[in-house]
Design an enzyme around this catalytic site. Structure first.
Site, PDB file in Angstrom:
ATOM      1  N   LYS A  14       0.844  -1.212   0.000  1.00  0.00           N
ATOM      2  CA  LYS A  14       0.000   0.000   0.000  1.00  0.00           C
ATOM      3  C   LYS A  14       0.869   1.247   0.000  1.00  0.00           C
ATOM      4  CE  LYS A  14       0.781   1.494   4.411  1.00  0.00           C
ATOM      5  NZ  LYS A  14       1.723   2.546   4.635  1.00  0.00           N
ATOM      6  N   PRO A  98       9.788  -4.368  -0.248  1.00  0.00           N
ATOM      7  CA  PRO A  98      10.916  -4.190   0.678  1.00  0.00           C
ATOM      8  C   PRO A  98      10.434  -4.095   2.138  1.00  0.00           C
ATOM      9  CG  PRO A  98      10.692  -2.291  -0.793  1.00  0.00           C
ATOM     10  CD  PRO A  98       9.701  -3.294  -1.244  1.00  0.00           C
ATOM     11  N   ALA A 100      10.171  -3.041   6.024  1.00  0.00           N
ATOM     12  CA  ALA A 100      10.260  -1.786   6.792  1.00  0.00           C
ATOM     13  C   ALA A 100      10.448  -0.582   5.877  1.00  0.00           C
ATOM     14  CB  ALA A 100      11.388  -1.868   7.825  1.00  0.00           C
ATOM     15  N   GLY A 102       7.508   1.308   4.686  1.00  0.00           N
ATOM     16  CA  GLY A 102       6.310   2.158   4.626  1.00  0.00           C
ATOM     17  C   GLY A 102       5.284   1.638   3.639  1.00  0.00           C
ATOM     18  N   ASP A 140      -2.495  -1.795  10.200  1.00  0.00           N
ATOM     19  CA  ASP A 140      -2.674  -1.789   8.739  1.00  0.00           C
ATOM     20  C   ASP A 140      -3.298  -3.086   8.216  1.00  0.00           C
ATOM     21  OD1 ASP A 140      -1.637   0.735   8.365  1.00  0.00           O
ATOM     22  OD2 ASP A 140       0.378   0.041   7.859  1.00  0.00           O
TER      23      ASP A 140
HETATM   24  P1  ATP Z   1       3.942  -0.097   7.665  1.00  0.00           P
HETATM   25  O1  ATP Z   1       3.842   0.672   6.393  1.00  0.00           O
HETATM   26  O2  ATP Z   1       2.667  -0.884   8.030  1.00  0.00           O
HETATM   27  O3  ATP Z   1       4.505   0.675   8.835  1.00  0.00           O
HETATM   28  P2  ATP Z   1       6.415  -1.263   6.843  1.00  0.00           P
HETATM   29  O4  ATP Z   1       6.377  -1.454   5.368  1.00  0.00           O
HETATM   30  O5  ATP Z   1       7.132  -0.024   7.294  1.00  0.00           O
HETATM   31  O6  ATP Z   1       4.957  -1.304   7.412  1.00  0.00           O
HETATM   32  P3  ATP Z   1       7.010  -4.048   7.266  1.00  0.00           P
HETATM   33  O7  ATP Z   1       7.733  -4.439   6.012  1.00  0.00           O
HETATM   34  O8  ATP Z   1       5.624  -4.482   7.414  1.00  0.00           O
HETATM   35  O9  ATP Z   1       7.118  -2.477   7.519  1.00  0.00           O
HETATM   36  O10 ATP Z   1       7.943  -4.585   8.462  1.00  0.00           O
HETATM   37  C1  ATP Z   1       8.010  -3.968   9.705  1.00  0.00           C
HETATM   38  C2  ATP Z   1       8.717  -4.891  10.693  1.00  0.00           C
HETATM   39  O11 ATP Z   1       7.977  -6.108  10.819  1.00  0.00           O
HETATM   40  C3  ATP Z   1      10.127  -5.267  10.289  1.00  0.00           C
HETATM   41  O12 ATP Z   1      10.952  -4.965  11.379  1.00  0.00           O
HETATM   42  C4  ATP Z   1      10.103  -6.771  10.072  1.00  0.00           C
HETATM   43  O13 ATP Z   1      11.231  -7.429  10.598  1.00  0.00           O
HETATM   44  C5  ATP Z   1       8.855  -7.230  10.806  1.00  0.00           C
HETATM   45  N1  ATP Z   1       8.139  -8.307  10.085  1.00  0.00           N
HETATM   46  C6  ATP Z   1       7.533  -9.341  10.655  1.00  0.00           C
HETATM   47  N2  ATP Z   1       6.966 -10.134   9.735  1.00  0.00           N
HETATM   48  C7  ATP Z   1       7.206  -9.588   8.535  1.00  0.00           C
HETATM   49  C8  ATP Z   1       6.871  -9.954   7.204  1.00  0.00           C
HETATM   50  N3  ATP Z   1       6.170 -11.060   6.922  1.00  0.00           N
HETATM   51  N4  ATP Z   1       7.249  -9.124   6.220  1.00  0.00           N
HETATM   52  C9  ATP Z   1       7.944  -7.982   6.518  1.00  0.00           C
HETATM   53  N5  ATP Z   1       8.292  -7.611   7.740  1.00  0.00           N
HETATM   54  C10 ATP Z   1       7.939  -8.397   8.764  1.00  0.00           C
END
Ligand code: ATP
Length: 291
Positions: A14, A98, A100, A102, A140
């Site tokens: 997203k 990727p 973490a 966003g 989310d």
């Molecule tokens: P958001 O936009 O909801 O804040 P994000 O894109 O910043 O999410 P994610 O990729 O969802 O972040 O990952 C955030 C954290 O969750 C990371 O530290 C990661 O190690 C942990 N994590 C646990 N399970 C997963 C997974 N299946 N995929 C990605 N990250 C994961």
């Protein structure tokens, strides 16, 4: 012979077309108001039945946790607790969003596990029931279950479907750095000069199918409270190459640019590749049928 079942789900990422923080709620969470848009970049989540034992997680990403810290694992546990269908499964994640960044990759993997287990076990949960399980895994997750375009309020888990984003080209570029979401909220709490997005005008633009007006109203308050030079550079490159707008998604650091012109987005992609390790060109994804 026992026939084991397996299925492969797509877990779409997203972007936040707008991201506003309105204050703090009594439960301590920040109160947000965000227009969320699912995009066509996805992880693949393969769920296969096995004979016994706890859920097993594997992926093509060496640094992703494969134990109870993985959101896909948490989703399998939460589904079993909520429904009583405790089916032993292997979950294989093909990670293309990727980590973490966003783009809610982890939340989307969890959402795919909940939807997949609902199909595999024939538990027959409604979208609302799946969202109720999902919100305890992450704010989310409910949006990742419903998808499409939606206004997310409260702590991000209260959803109102919105008209779909007009079709366009979306360029994603993630610089080589990581952002801690709790640290970004702490910076926001200390920040003084915040420009808030015009969420109402963006909703009106969606209702009129007006991509230019939508792009004009987009904003993310984290860009004011935690400015990141690499993000600013990518935004500038995208705008110089004809993006209607370029913004950061979530707490970052991924930048997305909205384009109408195919040749412009291809040139922007080439230019962004000079300074970002992950650059991907995608489109808006539609709301899932039936939910
Ligand atoms: P958001 O936009 O909801 O804040 P994000 O894109 O910043 O999410 P994610 O990729 O969802 O972040 O990952 C955030 C954290 O969750 C990371 O530290 C990661 O190690 C942990 N994590 C646990 N399970 C997963 C997974 N299946 N995929 C990605 N990250 C994961």
């Amino acid at each position: 012979m026992t026939v084991r079942k397996n299925l492969c789900m797509r877990a779409y990422g997203k972007i936040n077309l707008t991201l506003d923080i309105l204050g703090r709620m009594e439960n301590g969470y920040h109160e947000v108001e965000m227009i969320m848009q699912q995009v066509s970049l996805y992880d693949s989540v393969q769920i296969s039945e096995k004979t016994d034992g706890p859920a097993e997680i594997s992926s093509n990403c060496p640094w992703l946790p494969s134990d109870g810290r993985n959101l896909a694992y948490k989703a399998a546990e939460a589904f079993a607790r909520a429904t009583g269908y405790d089916v032993p499964v292997k979950i294989r994640i093909g990670k293309y969003i990727p980590v973490a960044s966003g783009l809610a990759g982890g939340s989307s993997d969890a959402a795919a596990v909940l939807r997949g287990l609902n199909i595999l076990t024939k538990a027959g949960l409604s979208t609302e029931e799946l969202c109720k399980i999902g919100r305890d895994i992450g704010s989310d997750v409910p949006f990742c279950i419903t998808g499409g375009t939606a206004l997310a309020t409260g702590r991000g888990d209260e959803l109102r479907p919105l008209p779909p984003m007009p079709d366009c080209r979306i360029l994603l570029a993630k610089p080589r750095l990581s952002v801690s979401t709790p640290a970004a909220y702490a910076e926001f709490d200390r920040a003084k000069n915040i420009t808030h997005p015009d969420t109402a005008s963006c909703i009106q633009a969606l209702e009129h199918g007006d991509l230019a007006a939508l792009a004009a109203g987009m904003h993310n308050v984290f860009e004011d409270s935690s400015p990141i030079p690499e993000v600013e550079k990518l935004k500038q490159i995208m705008k110089e190459h004809g993006a209607l707008c370029a913004n950061m998604s979530g707490s970052g650091p991924t930048v997305f640019g909205i384009f109408t012109d195919e040749s412009a987005v291809l040139k922007a992609r080439a230019a962004c590749r000079a300074c970002a390790p992950f650059v991907f060109y995608c489109r808006p994804a539609a709301r899932r049928r039936g939910g």
